[in-house]
Design a protein around this motif. Structure first.
Motif, PDB file in Angstrom:
ATOM      1  N   GLN A 144      -2.674   6.770  -3.459  1.00  0.00           N
ATOM      2  CA  GLN A 144      -2.705   8.017  -2.707  1.00  0.00           C
ATOM      3  C   GLN A 144      -4.126   8.498  -2.457  1.00  0.00           C
ATOM      4  O   GLN A 144      -4.419   9.088  -1.411  1.00  0.00           O
ATOM      5  CB  GLN A 144      -1.918   9.092  -3.474  1.00  0.00           C
ATOM      6  CG  GLN A 144      -0.443   8.783  -3.607  1.00  0.00           C
ATOM      7  CD  GLN A 144       0.289   9.829  -4.431  1.00  0.00           C
ATOM      8  OE1 GLN A 144      -0.290  10.839  -4.838  1.00  0.00           O
ATOM      9  NE2 GLN A 144       1.560   9.597  -4.705  1.00  0.00           N
ATOM     10  N   SER A 145      -5.006   8.258  -3.391  1.00  0.00           N
ATOM     11  CA  SER A 145      -6.410   8.678  -3.257  1.00  0.00           C
ATOM     12  C   SER A 145      -7.312   7.550  -3.729  1.00  0.00           C
ATOM     13  O   SER A 145      -7.915   7.640  -4.807  1.00  0.00           O
ATOM     14  CB  SER A 145      -6.664   9.959  -4.068  1.00  0.00           C
ATOM     15  OG  SER A 145      -5.825  11.009  -3.645  1.00  0.00           O
TER      16      SER A 145
ATOM     17  N   VAL B 129       0.129   4.033  -8.357  1.00  0.00           N
ATOM     18  CA  VAL B 129       0.626   4.763  -7.193  1.00  0.00           C
ATOM     19  C   VAL B 129      -0.279   5.953  -6.879  1.00  0.00           C
ATOM     20  O   VAL B 129      -0.575   6.243  -5.713  1.00  0.00           O
ATOM     21  CB  VAL B 129       2.080   5.219  -7.428  1.00  0.00           C
ATOM     22  CG1 VAL B 129       2.547   6.142  -6.295  1.00  0.00           C
ATOM     23  CG2 VAL B 129       3.009   4.018  -7.531  1.00  0.00           C
ATOM     24  N   GLN B 130      -0.740   6.641  -7.918  1.00  0.00           N
ATOM     25  CA  GLN B 130      -1.663   7.750  -7.678  1.00  0.00           C
ATOM     26  C   GLN B 130      -2.984   7.246  -7.110  1.00  0.00           C
ATOM     27  O   GLN B 130      -3.607   7.908  -6.277  1.00  0.00           O
ATOM     28  CB  GLN B 130      -1.903   8.516  -8.986  1.00  0.00           C
ATOM     29  CG  GLN B 130      -0.658   9.114  -9.603  1.00  0.00           C
ATOM     30  CD  GLN B 130       0.140   9.976  -8.642  1.00  0.00           C
ATOM     31  OE1 GLN B 130      -0.381  10.927  -8.067  1.00  0.00           O
ATOM     32  NE2 GLN B 130       1.409   9.635  -8.453  1.00  0.00           N
TER      33      GLN B 130
ATOM     34  N   LEU C  80       5.116   6.493  -0.497  1.00  0.00           N
ATOM     35  CA  LEU C  80       4.887   7.118  -1.796  1.00  0.00           C
ATOM     36  C   LEU C  80       3.622   7.969  -1.812  1.00  0.00           C
ATOM     37  O   LEU C  80       3.128   8.316  -2.884  1.00  0.00           O
ATOM     38  CB  LEU C  80       4.785   6.040  -2.885  1.00  0.00           C
ATOM     39  CG  LEU C  80       5.981   5.099  -3.002  1.00  0.00           C
ATOM     40  CD1 LEU C  80       5.739   4.073  -4.098  1.00  0.00           C
ATOM     41  CD2 LEU C  80       7.261   5.873  -3.275  1.00  0.00           C
ATOM     42  N   PHE C  81       3.121   8.334  -0.648  1.00  0.00           N
ATOM     43  CA  PHE C  81       1.861   9.064  -0.592  1.00  0.00           C
ATOM     44  C   PHE C  81       1.997  10.497  -1.107  1.00  0.00           C
ATOM     45  O   PHE C  81       0.990  11.133  -1.412  1.00  0.00           O
ATOM     46  CB  PHE C  81       1.313   9.074   0.832  1.00  0.00           C
ATOM     47  CG  PHE C  81       0.946   7.706   1.337  1.00  0.00           C
ATOM     48  CD1 PHE C  81       0.256   6.821   0.528  1.00  0.00           C
ATOM     49  CD2 PHE C  81       1.302   7.296   2.605  1.00  0.00           C
ATOM     50  CE1 PHE C  81      -0.087   5.555   0.971  1.00  0.00           C
ATOM     51  CE2 PHE C  81       0.960   6.033   3.064  1.00  0.00           C
ATOM     52  CZ  PHE C  81       0.273   5.164   2.246  1.00  0.00           C
ATOM     53  N   ASP C  82       3.216  11.013  -1.174  1.00  0.00           N
ATOM     54  CA  ASP C  82       3.429  12.370  -1.680  1.00  0.00           C
ATOM     55  C   ASP C  82       4.168  12.378  -3.008  1.00  0.00           C
ATOM     56  O   ASP C  82       4.540  13.450  -3.493  1.00  0.00           O
ATOM     57  CB  ASP C  82       4.222  13.202  -0.665  1.00  0.00           C
ATOM     58  CG  ASP C  82       3.471  13.409   0.637  1.00  0.00           C
ATOM     59  OD1 ASP C  82       2.234  13.537   0.577  1.00  0.00           O
ATOM     60  OD2 ASP C  82       4.107  13.426   1.703  1.00  0.00           O
TER      61      ASP C  82
ATOM     62  N   THR D 195       0.815  -1.216   0.000  1.00  0.00           N
ATOM     63  CA  THR D 195       0.000   0.000   0.000  1.00  0.00           C
ATOM     64  C   THR D 195       0.849   1.266   0.000  1.00  0.00           C
ATOM     65  O   THR D 195       0.370   2.343   0.353  1.00  0.00           O
ATOM     66  CB  THR D 195      -0.928   0.011   1.223  1.00  0.00           C
ATOM     67  OG1 THR D 195      -0.148  -0.106   2.419  1.00  0.00           O
ATOM     68  CG2 THR D 195      -1.924  -1.125   1.156  1.00  0.00           C
ATOM     69  N   ALA D 196       2.123   1.142  -0.372  1.00  0.00           N
ATOM     70  CA  ALA D 196       3.030   2.291  -0.535  1.00  0.00           C
ATOM     71  C   ALA D 196       3.331   3.013   0.768  1.00  0.00           C
ATOM     72  O   ALA D 196       3.630   4.210   0.777  1.00  0.00           O
ATOM     73  CB  ALA D 196       2.477   3.281  -1.557  1.00  0.00           C
TER      74      ALA D 196
ATOM     75  N   ARG E  27     -11.623   2.649   0.122  1.00  0.00           N
ATOM     76  CA  ARG E  27     -10.623   2.153   1.055  1.00  0.00           C
ATOM     77  C   ARG E  27     -11.024   0.826   1.683  1.00  0.00           C
ATOM     78  O   ARG E  27     -10.280   0.272   2.482  1.00  0.00           O
ATOM     79  CB  ARG E  27     -10.372   3.178   2.173  1.00  0.00           C
ATOM     80  CG  ARG E  27      -9.778   4.485   1.680  1.00  0.00           C
ATOM     81  CD  ARG E  27      -9.579   5.448   2.827  1.00  0.00           C
ATOM     82  NE  ARG E  27      -9.030   6.702   2.375  1.00  0.00           N
ATOM     83  CZ  ARG E  27      -7.748   6.973   2.280  1.00  0.00           C
ATOM     84  NH1 ARG E  27      -6.871   6.051   2.615  1.00  0.00           N
ATOM     85  NH2 ARG E  27      -7.322   8.142   1.871  1.00  0.00           N
TER      86      ARG E  27
ATOM     87  N   GLU F 146       4.852  12.654  -6.657  1.00  0.00           N
ATOM     88  CA  GLU F 146       4.200  13.164  -7.848  1.00  0.00           C
ATOM     89  C   GLU F 146       4.381  12.182  -9.005  1.00  0.00           C
ATOM     90  O   GLU F 146       5.317  11.383  -9.014  1.00  0.00           O
ATOM     91  CB  GLU F 146       4.789  14.525  -8.226  1.00  0.00           C
ATOM     92  CG  GLU F 146       4.615  15.602  -7.171  1.00  0.00           C
ATOM     93  CD  GLU F 146       5.669  15.576  -6.088  1.00  0.00           C
ATOM     94  OE1 GLU F 146       6.439  14.582  -6.033  1.00  0.00           O
ATOM     95  OE2 GLU F 146       5.744  16.529  -5.301  1.00  0.00           O
TER      96      GLU F 146
END
Length: 263
Positions: A215-216, A211-212, A172-174, A157-158, A220, A176
């Motif tokens: 992040q969102s 990955v993006q 990797l939640f931030d 889940t990064a 969930r 880009e």
């Protein structure tokens, strides 16, 4: 008379010293700082701008031609990808050459990052920055590739994970989209470099899309009672189930003991 002359000379010296101090103060206010000088050249050509910024912020550690120094590693083969990754994530420039680079606020505008990146790319034959289309990419396929090649270090889940030798892969939640693509082809730190031939453009775009999505995420999981994407089960358990269990336990504790004849 002598006393008056001495007082006059004293006042003259004081006035002169005051005038000099005021002059220095005015000059200090009018002199631009290093950052102000950097912002005062917006009309410079991109090549000149990149060279000027590199000379101001990077050459002390990495050398005039990227050859490195006792304070910084060579970057002759950093290329666009590595340079873009380091600048966008705020890992460069470092205030202390001995510090471990950590993600932080980006210290340059997009135009300045592009200018420095182009200048450093001219030092050698490093990896170029991929231009991938990820918005319409197959995130499910990206998930499969991510779990196969990335999940062992960054977590499924990064969230990041512990590595050997007291290292830890970053979350990797931030990250880009351009940073994810740059990291895949350049391999910063302990990460392996997959290079330009490691993935096709479609595969790299799919990984970036996944990955993006992490992040969102759209869903969930869990029981979306309030449609917030949060673990609502925990709220229900604390707010409803736990009080019910406490009341039930109290009722059982207050029941009178049964007699031996069962009456």
């Amino acid at each position: 008379m002598q006393v008056e002359a001495s007082q006059a000379r004293t006042w003259t010296r004081l006035v002169a010293v005051g005038a000099v101090a005021v002059g220095f103060a005015i000059a200090g206010l009018r002199a631009p700082s290093a950052s102000a000088r950097g912002d005062a050249e917006p009309t410079a050509a991109p090549g000149e701008r990149g060279a000027a910024l590199y000379g101001r912020d990077c050459v002390f550690c990495h050398g005039a031609e990227g050859q490195g120094s006792p304070r910084g590693v060579p970057i002759t083969d950093a290329g666009e990808a590595t340079t873009h990754y380091a600048l966008v994530t705020g890992r460069m420039p470092l205030d202390d050459p001995d510090a471990v680079p950590q993600r932080g606020p980006t210290q340059y505008s997009d135009e300045d990052i592009a200018a420095i990146t182009a200048h450093v790319a001219g030092f050698g034959d490093g990896p170029t920055l991929p231009d991938v289309g990820w918005r319409d990419a197959d995130a499910a396929e990206g998930g499969r590739l991510y779990r196969l090649h990335c999940g062992a270090c960054h977590g499924a889940t990064a969230v990041g994970a512990a590595l050997a030798y007291d290292r830890r892969s970053p979350p990797l939640f931030d990250a880009e989209p351009s940073v994810v693509a740059a990291a895949v082809v350049s391999g910063p730190g302990a990460m392996p470099a997959f290079g330009p031939d490691g993935f096709t453009d479609e595969e790299l775009g799919a990984i970036v899309a996944y990955v993006q999505r992490l992040q969102s995420p759209v869903d969930r999981g869990g029981w979306p009672i309030f449609r917030t994407g949060r673990p609502d089960e925990a709220l229900i358990a604390l707010g409803v189930a736990l009080p019910v269990l406490l009341v039930l336990a109290g009722w059982i504790a207050r029941r009178p003991p049964r007699s031996e004849d069962g009456a």
